[in-house]
Design an enzyme around this catalytic site. Structure first.
Site: not given
Ligand code: AMP
Length: 216
Positions: A13, A88, A127, A158, A169
């Site tokens: 995404k 989310r 990744r 990461r 996750r």
């Molecule tokens: P992502 O890069 O979108 O996978 O986000 C990395 C991490 O940031 C996630 O595993 C969450 O810990 C936090 N995070 C990002 N977006 C959200 C959200 N909308 N709600 C809660 N935590 C978030």
């Protein structure tokens, strides 16, 4: 146009969201990127988010809702945005609808990328992410093999792509985020797109889905 990119971690995404935003000439708003930037600059938000992120847990809704309400209110989002990583949870989705309603705006599409769990785990394990610009690279990209991003930055894994966090996750996604599919489907906003295969193939499916729903 106001779009949400939706899918499990590693569904593509982020990569696809950047492309869609570029095509539409609107900002790509990634909550993961906003949080990583806050951590890198050691702000209060960054400190609050850090331990949730490293464990693979969600940052609390009230924090996330505030960040996104402020971001979509910025002048560059007046013509629309592509949201990536938000909402989310159902409370986040409800808050987004409220925020947009107050501004007299509507969400047009929720693009949901579907990828089998085994494929996701495989993708995340290989990744790498650029330490400078944050761009993700897949295991079989030449940049990953060379350890260097197109921008020249060096690539690392990461923290939350390590195996312990990936499993967590995925569980968090299934429990808290997946129910949003039904929520958006009921509201006629969900566009399900097969997220397997190459970046170009997935991008073509997304364009077709958006064009189809724009005319129906
Ligand atoms: P992502 O890069 O979108 O996978 O986000 C990395 C991490 O940031 C996630 O595993 C969450 O810990 C936090 N995070 C990002 N977006 C959200 C959200 N909308 N709600 C809660 N935590 C978030």
């Amino acid at each position: 146009m106001r779009i949400v990119m939706f899918g499990p971690p590693g569904s593509g995404k982020g990569t696809q969201g950047v492309r869609v935003a570029k095509q539409l000439g609107v900002p790509h708003v990634s909550t993961g990127d906003i949080l990583r930037e806050a951590r890198a600059s050691a702000t209060e938000l960054g400190r609050r988010a850090a331990h949730h992120m490293d464990r693979g847990d969600l940052v609390p809704d009230d924090v996330m809702v505030g960040i996104v309400a402020e971001r979509v209110d910025a002048p560059d989002c007046a013509r629309g945005f592509v949201l990536d990583g938000f909402p989310r949870t159902i409370p986040q989705a409800e808050a987004l609808q409220e925020t947009l309603k107050r501004k007299g705006q509507l969400l047009q599409h929720v693009v949901s990328l579907t990828v089998p769990r085994e494929e996701i785990v495989r993708r995340l394990a290989g990744r790498k992410t650029c330490g400078s610009c944050g761009r993700p690279w897949a295991a079989n990209d030449p940049e990953t093999k060379a350890g260097r991003c197109a921008c020249g930055g060096s690539l690392t894994t990461r923290e939350d792509d390590r195996p312990e966090s990936v499993e967590r996750r995925m569980d968090v996604y299934t429990a808290q985020t997946e129910p949003l599919c039904a929520w958006y489907r009921e509201r006629g906003l969900l566009r399900e797109v097969d997220g397997t295969g190459g970046v170009e193939a997935v991008a073509a499916r997304i364009s077709a889905a958006l064009a189809r729903d724009a005319t129906s």
